[in-house]
Design a protein around this motif. Structure first.
Motif, PDB file in Angstrom:
ATOM      1  N   LYS A   5       0.838  -1.205   0.000  1.00 14.38           N
ATOM      2  CA  LYS A   5       0.000   0.000   0.000  1.00 14.38           C
ATOM      3  C   LYS A   5       0.871   1.252   0.000  1.00 14.38           C
ATOM      4  O   LYS A   5       0.610   2.200  -0.747  1.00 14.38           O
ATOM      5  N   ILE A   6       1.905   1.252   0.816  1.00  9.92           N
ATOM      6  CA  ILE A   6       2.826   2.395   0.876  1.00  9.92           C
ATOM      7  C   ILE A   6       3.518   2.585  -0.467  1.00  9.92           C
ATOM      8  O   ILE A   6       3.617   3.710  -0.971  1.00  9.92           O
ATOM      9  N   GLU A   7       3.990   1.506  -1.061  1.00  9.32           N
ATOM     10  CA  GLU A   7       4.640   1.576  -2.376  1.00  9.32           C
ATOM     11  C   GLU A   7       3.692   2.123  -3.434  1.00  9.32           C
ATOM     12  O   GLU A   7       4.090   2.940  -4.277  1.00  9.32           O
ATOM     13  N   ASP A   8       2.438   1.698  -3.406  1.00  9.27           N
ATOM     14  CA  ASP A   8       1.452   2.178  -4.374  1.00  9.27           C
ATOM     15  C   ASP A   8       1.189   3.673  -4.204  1.00  9.27           C
ATOM     16  O   ASP A   8       1.066   4.410  -5.186  1.00  9.27           O
ATOM     17  N   ILE A   9       1.121   4.143  -2.972  1.00 10.26           N
ATOM     18  CA  ILE A   9       0.888   5.567  -2.693  1.00 10.26           C
ATOM     19  C   ILE A   9       2.084   6.397  -3.161  1.00 10.26           C
ATOM     20  O   ILE A   9       1.918   7.406  -3.843  1.00 10.26           O
ATOM     21  N   VAL A  10       3.285   5.967  -2.811  1.00  8.20           N
ATOM     22  CA  VAL A  10       4.499   6.687  -3.221  1.00  8.20           C
ATOM     23  C   VAL A  10       4.623   6.704  -4.742  1.00  8.20           C
ATOM     24  O   VAL A  10       4.944   7.736  -5.339  1.00  8.20           O
ATOM     25  N   SER A  11       4.329   5.595  -5.383  1.00  7.11           N
ATOM     26  CA  SER A  11       4.387   5.510  -6.838  1.00  7.11           C
ATOM     27  C   SER A  11       3.378   6.464  -7.478  1.00  7.11           C
ATOM     28  O   SER A  11       3.695   7.157  -8.452  1.00  7.11           O
ATOM     29  N   ALA A  12       2.170   6.501  -6.937  1.00  7.92           N
ATOM     30  CA  ALA A  12       1.130   7.376  -7.486  1.00  7.92           C
ATOM     31  C   ALA A  12       1.552   8.841  -7.376  1.00  7.92           C
ATOM     32  O   ALA A  12       1.382   9.618  -8.329  1.00  7.92           O
ATOM     33  N   ILE A  13       2.133   9.223  -6.248  1.00 10.50           N
ATOM     34  CA  ILE A  13       2.590  10.609  -6.062  1.00 10.50           C
ATOM     35  C   ILE A  13       3.743  10.919  -7.017  1.00 10.50           C
ATOM     36  O   ILE A  13       3.784  11.987  -7.626  1.00 10.50           O
ATOM     37  N   SER A  14       4.656   9.995  -7.155  1.00 13.81           N
ATOM     38  CA  SER A  14       5.828  10.201  -8.012  1.00 13.81           C
ATOM     39  C   SER A  14       5.460  10.372  -9.481  1.00 13.81           C
ATOM     40  O   SER A  14       6.141  11.089 -10.211  1.00 13.81           O
ATOM     41  N   ASN A  15       4.401   9.717  -9.915  1.00 14.49           N
ATOM     42  CA  ASN A  15       3.997   9.750 -11.320  1.00 14.49           C
ATOM     43  C   ASN A  15       2.987  10.845 -11.639  1.00 14.49           C
ATOM     44  O   ASN A  15       2.545  10.960 -12.771  1.00 14.49           O
ATOM     45  N   LEU A  16       2.635  11.653 -10.657  1.00 15.73           N
ATOM     46  CA  LEU A  16       1.600  12.666 -10.831  1.00 15.73           C
ATOM     47  C   LEU A  16       2.227  14.051 -10.907  1.00 15.73           C
ATOM     48  O   LEU A  16       2.914  14.478  -9.982  1.00 15.73           O
ATOM     49  N   GLU A  17       2.024  14.735 -12.049  1.00 15.87           N
ATOM     50  CA  GLU A  17       2.562  16.093 -12.193  1.00 15.87           C
ATOM     51  C   GLU A  17       1.547  17.121 -11.696  1.00 15.87           C
ATOM     52  O   GLU A  17       1.862  18.003 -10.912  1.00 15.87           O
ATOM     53  N   TYR A  18       0.313  17.032 -12.179  1.00 14.79           N
ATOM     54  CA  TYR A  18      -0.791  17.866 -11.718  1.00 14.79           C
ATOM     55  C   TYR A  18      -1.984  16.949 -11.507  1.00 14.79           C
ATOM     56  O   TYR A  18      -2.273  16.105 -12.344  1.00 14.79           O
ATOM     57  N   GLY A  19      -2.665  17.120 -10.405  1.00 19.33           N
ATOM     58  CA  GLY A  19      -3.848  16.311 -10.163  1.00 19.33           C
ATOM     59  C   GLY A  19      -4.056  16.069  -8.690  1.00 19.33           C
ATOM     60  O   GLY A  19      -3.590  16.827  -7.850  1.00 19.33           O
ATOM     61  N   SER A  20      -4.729  14.986  -8.376  1.00 16.40           N
ATOM     62  CA  SER A  20      -5.024  14.689  -6.980  1.00 16.40           C
ATOM     63  C   SER A  20      -4.890  13.200  -6.703  1.00 16.40           C
ATOM     64  O   SER A  20      -5.001  12.368  -7.599  1.00 16.40           O
ATOM     65  N   LEU A  21      -4.639  12.912  -5.454  1.00 12.64           N
ATOM     66  CA  LEU A  21      -4.525  11.544  -4.969  1.00 12.64           C
ATOM     67  C   LEU A  21      -5.525  11.398  -3.833  1.00 12.64           C
ATOM     68  O   LEU A  21      -5.507  12.177  -2.882  1.00 12.64           O
ATOM     69  N   VAL A  22      -6.402  10.427  -3.941  1.00 13.62           N
ATOM     70  CA  VAL A  22      -7.412  10.172  -2.910  1.00 13.62           C
ATOM     71  C   VAL A  22      -7.137   8.809  -2.301  1.00 13.62           C
ATOM     72  O   VAL A  22      -7.016   7.815  -3.011  1.00 13.62           O
ATOM     73  N   ILE A  23      -7.011   8.786  -0.993  1.00 11.31           N
ATOM     74  CA  ILE A  23      -6.808   7.529  -0.262  1.00 11.31           C
ATOM     75  C   ILE A  23      -8.079   7.264   0.530  1.00 11.31           C
ATOM     76  O   ILE A  23      -8.458   8.062   1.384  1.00 11.31           O
ATOM     77  N   THR A  24      -8.730   6.160   0.239  1.00  8.09           N
ATOM     78  CA  THR A  24      -9.968   5.795   0.921  1.00  8.09           C
ATOM     79  C   THR A  24      -9.645   4.834   2.062  1.00  8.09           C
ATOM     80  O   THR A  24      -8.921   3.853   1.878  1.00  8.09           O
ATOM     81  N   VAL A  25     -10.198   5.135   3.238  1.00  4.10           N
ATOM     82  CA  VAL A  25      -9.939   4.334   4.439  1.00  4.10           C
ATOM     83  C   VAL A  25     -11.268   3.847   5.015  1.00  4.10           C
ATOM     84  O   VAL A  25     -12.217   4.614   5.132  1.00  4.10           O
TER      85      VAL A  25
END
Length: 53
Positions: A5-25
């Motif tokens: 999960k941590i790797e997926d979050i870090v990867s998503a942030i690293s690959n995003l230039e403009y936009g948003s990241l939503v983490i559902t808990v």
């Protein structure tokens, strides 16, 4: 916390230039990671119409 999960979050942030990241808990656990990417373009010399009289 699960390393995947941590790797997926870090990867998503690293690959995003403009936009948003939503983490559902749910119940204290990450159940979903979602990204929305935006592409931005600059306007090159906007042309104006001349009105002739």
């Amino acid at each position: 916390m699960d390393n995947k999960k941590i790797e997926d979050i870090v990867s998503a942030i690293s690959n995003l230039e403009y936009g948003s990241l939503v983490i559902t808990v749910h119940d204290g656990e990450i159940t979903q990671v979602e990204t929305t990417e935006k592409k931005r373009y600059t306007i090159q010399g906007k042309k104006t119409k001349k009105i002739s009289s």
